[in-house]
Design a protein around this motif. Structure first.
Motif, PDB file in Angstrom:
ATOM      1  N   GLN A 202       4.647  14.098   3.774  1.00  0.00           N
ATOM      2  CA  GLN A 202       3.832  13.091   4.360  1.00  0.00           C
ATOM      3  C   GLN A 202       4.424  11.601   4.045  1.00  0.00           C
ATOM      4  N   GLN A 203       5.388  11.614   3.102  1.00  0.00           N
ATOM      5  CA  GLN A 203       5.891  10.557   2.578  1.00  0.00           C
ATOM      6  C   GLN A 203       7.126  10.115   3.799  1.00  0.00           C
ATOM      7  N   ALA A 204       7.830  11.191   4.173  1.00  0.00           N
ATOM      8  CA  ALA A 204       8.869  11.118   5.045  1.00  0.00           C
ATOM      9  C   ALA A 204       8.109  10.423   6.521  1.00  0.00           C
ATOM     10  N   VAL A 205       7.252  11.080   6.845  1.00  0.00           N
ATOM     11  CA  VAL A 205       6.317  10.603   8.266  1.00  0.00           C
ATOM     12  C   VAL A 205       5.899   9.162   8.098  1.00  0.00           C
ATOM     13  N   ALA A 206       5.456   8.858   6.897  1.00  0.00           N
ATOM     14  CA  ALA A 206       4.734   7.496   6.550  1.00  0.00           C
ATOM     15  C   ALA A 206       6.161   6.491   6.600  1.00  0.00           C
ATOM     16  N   GLU A 207       7.130   6.910   6.000  1.00  0.00           N
ATOM     17  CA  GLU A 207       8.415   6.046   5.973  1.00  0.00           C
ATOM     18  C   GLU A 207       8.683   5.907   7.413  1.00  0.00           C
ATOM     19  N   GLN A 208       8.871   6.686   8.250  1.00  0.00           N
ATOM     20  CA  GLN A 208       9.491   6.749   9.550  1.00  0.00           C
ATOM     21  C   GLN A 208       8.375   5.616  10.379  1.00  0.00           C
TER      22      GLN A 208
ATOM     23  N   LEU B 238      -0.137   3.675  10.041  1.00  0.00           N
ATOM     24  CA  LEU B 238       0.543   3.702   8.679  1.00  0.00           C
ATOM     25  C   LEU B 238      -0.544   3.727   7.679  1.00  0.00           C
ATOM     26  N   TYR B 239      -1.632   2.996   7.752  1.00  0.00           N
ATOM     27  CA  TYR B 239      -2.545   3.094   6.656  1.00  0.00           C
ATOM     28  C   TYR B 239      -3.240   4.227   6.713  1.00  0.00           C
ATOM     29  N   ARG B 240      -3.617   4.944   7.953  1.00  0.00           N
ATOM     30  CA  ARG B 240      -3.992   6.384   7.856  1.00  0.00           C
ATOM     31  C   ARG B 240      -3.039   7.404   7.572  1.00  0.00           C
ATOM     32  N   LEU B 241      -1.865   7.383   7.617  1.00  0.00           N
ATOM     33  CA  LEU B 241      -0.916   8.219   7.161  1.00  0.00           C
ATOM     34  C   LEU B 241      -0.968   8.220   5.611  1.00  0.00           C
ATOM     35  N   LEU B 242      -1.125   7.241   5.136  1.00  0.00           N
ATOM     36  CA  LEU B 242      -1.296   6.893   3.797  1.00  0.00           C
ATOM     37  C   LEU B 242      -2.688   7.387   3.090  1.00  0.00           C
ATOM     38  N   GLY B 243      -3.696   7.830   3.826  1.00  0.00           N
ATOM     39  CA  GLY B 243      -4.875   8.112   3.357  1.00  0.00           C
ATOM     40  C   GLY B 243      -5.771   6.791   3.057  1.00  0.00           C
TER      41      GLY B 243
ATOM     42  N   ALA C 187       0.907  -1.352  -0.078  1.00  0.00           N
ATOM     43  CA  ALA C 187      -0.251  -0.220  -0.061  1.00  0.00           C
ATOM     44  C   ALA C 187       0.719   1.303   0.010  1.00  0.00           C
ATOM     45  N   PHE C 188       2.017   1.230   0.641  1.00  0.00           N
ATOM     46  CA  PHE C 188       2.586   2.246   0.776  1.00  0.00           C
ATOM     47  C   PHE C 188       3.641   2.764  -0.574  1.00  0.00           C
TER      48      PHE C 188
END
Length: 562
Positions: free
Chosen positions: A484-490, A527-532, A470-471
């Protein structure tokens, strides 16, 4: 017998997974700050006390960040009364103990999470409070008749019991509170928080200071403690256990890039705290493969280390007799990195046996083993004792104080044993043997069975594979910003940590499995929520439970199966 002293490296690995809910910043479990005030301060104090002692101390970067966060939060509370985002620590200094029965029951329950023999029974008042707490747990309606002073006193005693022995021996504030015993006031509770602040704010500087003086070597682990060989090639698990049941996931998507990310982020974080680049890497859980060593070598590390059974399996696969080979570093062809191997027998004696012995007898026994090795090995041999730096000591009397005091002093004074570091061994040109083949594995049994191959562990890998896909999809479609990608990667890195998989499986204790399983699902959901993306429905349901009673609560394992 060599006329040169036997080189001995004591390597202490300090690590905790990410306990924060990154969506709220709240610490869901208190183990980071509790291990700071008990173990990390004691371990550095023992090294400070013996100027001629040396050791390697390895930190997981994600632990360093949590220590910093706790230090900042505690200081902010004491200076400006800004709330602490750890429920247990916040309760310690809450002026009015909550009247909510469920919250009170949880506090009573949480304040029993300590070694009954070594931490609770040592103090008659804490033992009495714990016995009362046990009765309350089995008669939960009684919580309505328990006054706030009982909750206050058990909270205070819990934190006093978790204080390091070197703190108890030197801090008059702790001594006064232990002597007071009961009827603790809000002033007393704030004083404990001031002690905790002092310990949190100074602990990493103390290690840094010893490193600057050349008395210890500091090394690093990949950022969030992932199992690198499995990320690079999930089927490397089959090297040591060919018949293992594998996940549906056939390969971890983009694993090589993720390993590079963890290494780069780990070194960056290490430099932030200590001001220099580490020479060595303890791969998470000692997990290595040919691809992993090549990656670490290309990254510039000079040494790595793993378990003795990995070397045994590798030499056996190469058709060599491994007798006498353990106490040497090896270099795999096509790499420029030396790999040291853990003496599982000696490490397990400290981890599982010596806590039952008188300290002087235990140290004498260890030295006798080392002298025997010295008699049988060739010049340039290196014995590597590698252990968690936090989990064994609560099973020793007085948090291992007597054992560790005698250990460092007697080893430092011994004419036939040289306490040293891995980098110092390489600088002194110890012989490095060639290794033609490597059987991938970890320090636990020489395999990856602790993290993969069980139905529940495999389920965890399939969930991780789902969120990584999904990421990748969201990033490739450009649906999130660079920030947002950097936050999701973390957040992805947190999900990739090894600890979640360690605890999955029914042979582990029920409460620990539930704690870590719940945290893992929360991490994936965040993580799913950070990805929308909408989190899969399966993340609302527990997928593993424990019912086992492993030795020492399951937080430690032996290098060899018994």
């Amino acid at each position: 017998m060599s006329d040169k002293p036997l080189k001995l490296v004591l390597c202490w690995h300090m690590h905790q997974p990410e306990y924060r809910d990154t969506s709220s910043g709240e610490f869901k479990l208190p183990w980071t700050y509790l291990h700071v005030i008990k173990d990390y301060v004691d371990m550095v104090a023992h090294l400070e006390a013996v100027p001629t002692a040396k050791a390697v101390v390895n930190f997981a970067p994600i632990l360093l960040e949590q220590i910093e966060d706790y230090s900042n939060q505690v200081s902010a509370f004491l200076q400006d009364r800004i709330g602490i985002k750890d429920p247990l620590l916040a309760a310690l200094v809450d002026p009015s103990i909550s009247a909510d029965p469920e919250k009170r029951l949880k506090l009573v329950h949480d304040c029993r999470k300590a070694s009954r023999e070594r931490q609770i029974n040592r103090y008659p008042m804490f033992r009495k409070l714990t016995e009362m707490a046990e009765w309350i747990q089995s008669h939960q309606d009684a919580i309505n008749y328990v006054n706030s002073q009982f909750i206050t006193d058990i909270l205070v005693w819990y934190h006093l019991a978790w204080m390091g022995e070197t703190v108890k021996l030197t801090d008059t504030r702790v001594q006064r509170l232990i002597e007071k015993g009961s009827g603790f006031s809000l002033h007393d509770r704030i004083e404990i928080l001031e002690i905790i602040r002092d310990l949190l704010s100074k602990v990493l500087y103390r290690y840094k200071s010893l490193a600057r003086k050349g008395r210890i070597e500091l090394s690093v682990t990949p950022y969030a403690h992932p199992i690198m060989p499995l990320m690079l090639d999930l089927n490397s698990a089959l090297d040591a256990t060919p018949q293992a049941l594998m996940p549906v996931l056939e390969a971890y998507p983009g694993g090589e890039q993720r390993v590079q990310w963890h290494l780069a982020k780990g070194v960056e974080t290490f430099k932030h705290f200590f001001g220099f680049e580490p020479q060595g890497c303890w791969p998470s859980e000692g997990g290595i493969s040919a691809a992993t060593l090549k990656t670490l070598s290309d990254f510039g590390f000079k040494w790595a280390a793993s378990g003795g059974n990995v070397l045994h399996n590798s030499l056996q696969a190469s058709g060599f007799n491994d007798v006498g080979s353990l106490h040497h570093p090896f270099k795999l062809a096509s790499t420029d990195i030396a790999c040291f191997f853990r003496d599982d027998g000696l490490s397990d004696l400290i981890g599982f046996e010596y806590s039952k012995w008188h300290a002087d007898d235990a140290v004498a026994d260890l030295i006798q083993h080392l002298e025997n090795i010295s008699d049988l090995t060739e010049p340039g041999s290196v014995v590597s004792i590698i252990m968690d730096g936090e989990n064994a000591w609560e099973y020793f009397p007085d948090n291992g104080y007597h054992f560790l005091t005698a250990l460092y002093q007697r080893l430092a004074d011994h004419p036939l044993i040289e306490l040293t570091t891995f980098s110092a061994c390489l600088e002194s040109k110890v012989p490095i043997k060639p290794l033609s083949q490597l059987v991938a594995g970890s320090w636990v049994y020489g395999s990856f069975s602790t993290w993969i191959g069980d139905a529940d562990k495999n389920c965890g890998w399939d969930m991780l594979g789902d969120v990584k896909k999904a990421f990748d999809r969201v990033v490739s479609e450009g649906r999130i910003s660079e920030y947002q990608q950097a936050v999701a990667e973390q957040q992805l890195a947190i999900c990739e940590g090894s600890d979640w998989f360690w605890w999955f499986g029914d042979y582990n204790p029920g409460e620990a499995v539930s704690d870590f399983e719940r945290q893992y699902r929360l991490n994936l959901t965040n993580l799913y929520r950070l990805l929308g993306e909408e989190p899969p429905a399966y993340l609302a349901l527990a997928f593993t439970q424990g019912s086992g009673a492993p030795v020492m609560g399951g937080a430690m394992r032996r290098g060899n199966e018994i």
